[in-house]
Scaffold this active site. Sequence first.
Site, PDB file in Angstrom:
ATOM      1  N   HIS A 114     -42.524  22.410   2.707  1.00 16.32           N
ATOM      2  CA  HIS A 114     -43.073  23.675   2.190  1.00 16.32           C
ATOM      3  C   HIS A 114     -44.339  23.374   1.386  1.00 16.32           C
ATOM      4  O   HIS A 114     -44.349  22.450   0.561  1.00 16.32           O
ATOM      5  CB  HIS A 114     -42.021  24.351   1.299  1.00 16.32           C
ATOM      6  CG  HIS A 114     -42.506  25.647   0.728  1.00 16.32           C
ATOM      7  ND1 HIS A 114     -42.574  26.800   1.473  1.00 16.32           N
ATOM      8  CD2 HIS A 114     -42.976  25.962  -0.504  1.00 16.32           C
ATOM      9  CE1 HIS A 114     -43.062  27.776   0.724  1.00 16.32           C
ATOM     10  NE2 HIS A 114     -43.309  27.288  -0.477  1.00 16.32           N
ATOM     11  N   ASP A 123     -36.388  28.431   0.882  1.00 18.70           N
ATOM     12  CA  ASP A 123     -37.128  27.524   0.002  1.00 18.70           C
ATOM     13  C   ASP A 123     -36.398  27.228  -1.307  1.00 18.70           C
ATOM     14  O   ASP A 123     -37.029  27.058  -2.355  1.00 18.70           O
ATOM     15  CB  ASP A 123     -38.535  28.074  -0.293  1.00 18.70           C
ATOM     16  CG  ASP A 123     -39.355  28.241   0.974  1.00 18.70           C
ATOM     17  OD1 ASP A 123     -39.150  27.453   1.912  1.00 18.70           O
ATOM     18  OD2 ASP A 123     -40.190  29.161   1.020  1.00 18.70           O
ATOM     19  N   ASN A 152     -36.920  20.755   5.594  1.00 21.45           N
ATOM     20  CA  ASN A 152     -38.113  21.591   5.720  1.00 21.45           C
ATOM     21  C   ASN A 152     -39.219  21.011   4.856  1.00 21.45           C
ATOM     22  O   ASN A 152     -38.949  20.344   3.858  1.00 21.45           O
ATOM     23  CB  ASN A 152     -37.791  23.021   5.252  1.00 21.45           C
ATOM     24  CG  ASN A 152     -38.973  23.963   5.439  1.00 21.45           C
ATOM     25  OD1 ASN A 152     -39.618  23.956   6.482  1.00 21.45           O
ATOM     26  ND2 ASN A 152     -39.267  24.767   4.430  1.00 21.45           N
TER      27      ASN A 152
HETATM   28  C1  GRF Z   1     -47.269  23.279   6.824  1.00 21.60           C
HETATM   29  O1  GRF Z   1     -48.147  23.327   5.731  1.00 21.60           O
HETATM   30  C2  GRF Z   1     -45.880  23.690   6.409  1.00 21.60           C
HETATM   31  O2  GRF Z   1     -45.558  23.306   5.117  1.00 21.60           O
HETATM   32  C3  GRF Z   1     -45.976  25.191   6.499  1.00 21.60           C
HETATM   33  O3  GRF Z   1     -46.706  25.408   7.690  1.00 21.60           O
HETATM   34  C4  GRF Z   1     -47.615  24.323   7.884  1.00 21.60           C
HETATM   35  C5  GRF Z   1     -47.432  23.828   9.291  1.00 21.60           C
HETATM   36  O4  GRF Z   1     -48.567  23.212   9.791  1.00 21.60           O
HETATM   37  N1  GRF Z   1     -44.681  25.811   6.466  1.00 21.60           N
HETATM   38  P1  GRF Z   1     -48.564  22.472  11.217  1.00 21.60           P
HETATM   39  O5  GRF Z   1     -48.186  23.500  12.283  1.00 21.60           O
HETATM   40  O6  GRF Z   1     -47.580  21.349  11.160  1.00 21.60           O
HETATM   41  O7  GRF Z   1     -49.966  21.990  11.405  1.00 21.60           O
END
Ligand code: GRF
Length: 201
Positions: free
Chosen positions: A103, A139, A101
Amino acid sequence: MRIGVLASGSGTNLQAILDADLPVVVVVADRRRAGALDRAEQAGVTTAVVDRSEYLPDRLAFTEAVVDALGDHDVDLVAMAGFMTILEKPIFDAFEGRVLNTHPSLLPAFRGAHAVEDALEAGVRVTGCTIHVAIPEVDAGPILAQEAVDIRDGDTAESIHERIKEVERRLYPEVLARVVADGDVRVGERNRDRRAGSGGS
Ligand code: GRF
């Protein structure tokens, strides 16, 4: 390796992963209207929708449907990229240590779905992003890579998040490429035992 990407949103991280020529075999979204689905289709990658509105509040059944969708494509590495539904134990059993993931904070600070807003609210001057192994506790899994992003005077949550996402779009494909080259997720020795329990946001 066969990567399945889980996404809910605009899919700019997915786009960076696709642009890096990583072996993505399916993109699974938890809603029908997700920019990520259009990006996958544009790139000729198979998509699947497991519509969470048809399952919630039963997150267990939802998770099992996601695992099935990944299994249909013989996925062996799962990359959550802005996937906004919390997943339950079955996915972490099916892909043990192989769910990653990204974050938007320097974990363990600011876990959860409002990480950027929470960092701004807390008045910290530095935040960033974390690529980690997802485990059942949201997380909280072993950290694979992190990079800091400054918070500047006049920043809004949106402006900070956009700078974080620029970093994520470079760092996440790098980490995935390393995992593909290694043939496995290699967690550094110091991080190996840090497993309170789980998922991503
Ligand atoms: C990213 O910042 C990720 O860390 C968070 O959601 C955002 C996703 O953005 N969980 P995208 O859809 O890839 O533009």
